[in-house]
Design an enzyme around this catalytic site. Structure first.
Site, PDB file in Angstrom:
ATOM      1  N   LEU A 190      34.491  41.345  31.537  1.00  0.00           N
ATOM      2  CA  LEU A 190      33.677  40.291  30.912  1.00  0.00           C
ATOM      3  C   LEU A 190      32.933  39.452  31.940  1.00  0.00           C
ATOM      4  CD1 LEU A 190      36.257  39.198  28.173  1.00  0.00           C
ATOM      5  CD2 LEU A 190      34.355  40.796  27.921  1.00  0.00           C
ATOM      6  N   HIS A 191      32.303  40.147  32.895  1.00  0.00           N
ATOM      7  CA  HIS A 191      31.543  39.457  33.939  1.00  0.00           C
ATOM      8  C   HIS A 191      30.103  39.970  34.015  1.00  0.00           C
ATOM      9  CE1 HIS A 191      35.729  39.050  36.021  1.00  0.00           C
ATOM     10  NE2 HIS A 191      35.596  38.225  34.999  1.00  0.00           N
TER      11      HIS A 191
END
Length: 567
Positions: free
Chosen positions: A473-474
């Site tokens: 989730l980056h």
């Protein structure tokens, strides 16, 4: 219809948008409007504010944009689910609350690009310090701030599994460090977390709510911005909808996009800024041909190496429904107990081989065997490390598929598509296994659950990663700062190249993803960008000396920053 005039309209009330709203509205002469497509982060919303409830918002349409990638060709054609916060505070209201700045050499890499000289570590460190209040640091520590709005608490790591893990990393030949956000990132330690007094401290809580009563600041939620309004190449405002209502327009001296690495390039493309040929194919008139919009997408992929635990010391029992009333009671009335922590309380950074200059692997240790979204628990007591390479050279894209702003864009990450990526993935799994098999873990080690002993060769490891890998989730870098032809944002003032009155400030402007969770870098970028937008005198560059293992090997003074700020 008549529209109200603002000095600044900020599109997105997430991490960067919350910080910008605070800083830009500090001058009462600036009229600031924040438009957030998601809901408010209501004070009674336990799913946001209880740290251990982080699994509930992910996958919920009430909090999450619920993106999916296009079929990934090197991941068995899987569509990789990608959660992004659709709520005030953005992803800082639903993330894992881990605060990691990245390595100083990440910013040296930024600063080495043409035109990026003032984004090196010496120039970024003062903004990290300005934004944080690190309760665990020494007041004299030149690497840490003590008076900013982001209060950081260090993980207590009191479960017996944490000290065993930290002993195991040392037995495997990896060092401990005092602070992964301080002088030396390389090593293992308790982590800083955006948790304060048992509650999540999102960007909205830290920056936005304390100033909501300013008469020159307005925040509107459930307001989906559908396009930026242009007169020629000057942005003059935005159009937005609230629910299914009629379009509304507001005019502004400056429009600042802070929707993140997916929403910001999407909105630029919808507004006619991007690859002109691709936009015309969708029936969108080109305002400015800027081919870098939506390119250069970067992310971190991760897997979980899981072990069963022979002793009843993991967090597994607290997943059972019968414990939840007690957990809720403790948290609501005492702000303590299993609900008051994110459980990502320790981990670290390591180099997978001697050729890399700084850590390319990040480890999060978790005293339970379970997926990030709370699914697929192992059934019994267990523990796991989250592991993945941190600076993959794979690059992807964000491209709109429709003129309709409600249609999600096509996301292509191209995970596992490069030789470097595949090699470092094999190294990552082998390093993880080496650590978890050390004698320090013997009293707890009930055997590897995942990937399992049947996964051993390089080919088997890569096949398992392709089957089980998830995004960390980056997402980042889709409107990168720079001066080359594929850059989107001017690093001197955050303006979108070729336009006036339009800026981008969020994870999309990073030229390269940092080697850890990206919330802290995004907040630093917003703090620094606020000074650039307001024309303030920038904070003076730091002369702090940071650790570099190449210097340590050769007996040099570690990380000496010369007067220019470039290392």
């Amino acid at each position: 219809m008549a529209s109200k005039q603002y000095d600044f309209v900020i599109v997105g009330g997430g991490s960067a948008g919350s910080a910008l709203a605070n800083r830009l509205s500090a001058d009462p002469g600036n009229r600031v409007l924040v438009l957030e497509a998601g809901r408010s982060d209501f004070p009674w919303d336990v799913f946001i504010h209880m740290p251990a409830a982080l699994t509930f918002p992910i996958g919920s349409r009430f909090y999450d944009w619920k993106y999916e990638s296009e079929p990934e060709p090197h991941m068995r054609g899987r569509r990789i689910y990608h959660a992004r916060g659709k709520v005030l505070g953005g992803s800082s209201s639903i993330n894992g609350m881990i605060f990691q700045r990245g390595n100083p050499l990440d910013y040296e890499r930024w600063g080495a690009d043409p035109g990026m000289e003032t984004w090196d570590y010496a120039h970024c460190l003062p903004y990290f310090n300005r934004m944080e209040n690190c309760l665990a640091s020494d007041p004299e520590d030149e690497f840490r701030g003590r008076s900013g709005p982001l209060v950081l608490e260090r993980g207590p790591a009191t479960s017996p599994l944490f000290p065993a893990f930290l002993r195991a990393v040392q037995q495997a030949g990896y060092p401990l460090t005092d602070d992964v956000n301080g002088y030396r990132q390389e090593g293992f330690a308790a982590f800083d977390r955006n948790v304060h007094r048992g509650r999540r401290l999102s960007a909205a809580r830290a920056y936005l709510h304390p100033v909501m009563n300013r008469p020159n600041l307005q925040v509107r939620t459930r307001a989906l911005v559908t396009r930026v309004l242009f007169e020629g190449k000057r942005a003059v405002g935005v159009e937005y909808r609230v629910g299914r209502g009629a379009p509304q327009q507001v005019r502004a001296g400056e429009v600042i996009l802070s929707g993140g690495a997916i929403n910001s390039p999407q909105l630029l493309q919808l507004s006619g800024v991007g690859n002109a040929d691709e936009l015309r194919a969708l029936g969108i008139d080109s305002v400015h041909h800027l081919p870098g919009v939506g390119e250069n997408l970067q992310d971190h992929l991760e897997v979980y190496v899981q072990h069963s635990c022979t002793q009843p010391v993991s967090m597994q029992p607290y997943l059972k429904w019968r414990y939840r009333p007690w957990i809720g009671f403790q948290w609501l009335f005492q702000r303590k107990g299993p609900g008051a922590t994110n459980h990502f309380e320790a981990g670290g950074f390591a180099r997978s081989n001697e050729d890399v200059d700084y850590p390319n692997l990040m480890f999060h240790f978790l005293p339970i065997a379970v997926r990030y979204d709370g699914s697929s628990p192992s059934g019994g007591h267990g523990y796991q490390v989250h592991i993945g390479p941190m600076y993959s050279d794979a690059r992807g894209t964000v491209k709109i598929k429709s003129k309709d702003p409600r249609v999600h864009p096509a996301l292509r990450f191209n995970y596992l598509s490069t030789e470097q990526d595949r090699r470092e993935w094999v190294e990552a799994i082998r390093v993880s296994r080496e650590i978890l098999r050390q004698s320090a873990m013997d009293e707890f080690n009930g055997g590897e659950i995942s990937p399992g002993p049947q996964v051993e060769t390089d080919e088997q490891i890569l096949d398992w990663v392709a089957k089980e890998g998830e995004t960390a989730l980056h997402p980042s870098c889709t409107c990168k700062m720079g001066t080359d032809e594929m850059s989107v944002v001017d690093p001197a003032d955050m303006r979108v190249h070729g336009t006036q009155g339009l800026r981008v400030v969020d994870a999309s402007v990073m030229p390269y993803v940092t080697n850890g969770n990206i919330y802290a870098p995004v907040m630093m970028v917003a703090e620094k960008a606020a000074d650039l937008i307001l024309g303030n005198e920038p904070l003076p560059p730091s002369k702090a000396r940071y650790y570099r293992h190449r210097d340590a090997e050769q007996g040099h003074v570690p990380g000496a920053v010369p007067e220019s700020g470039n290392a």
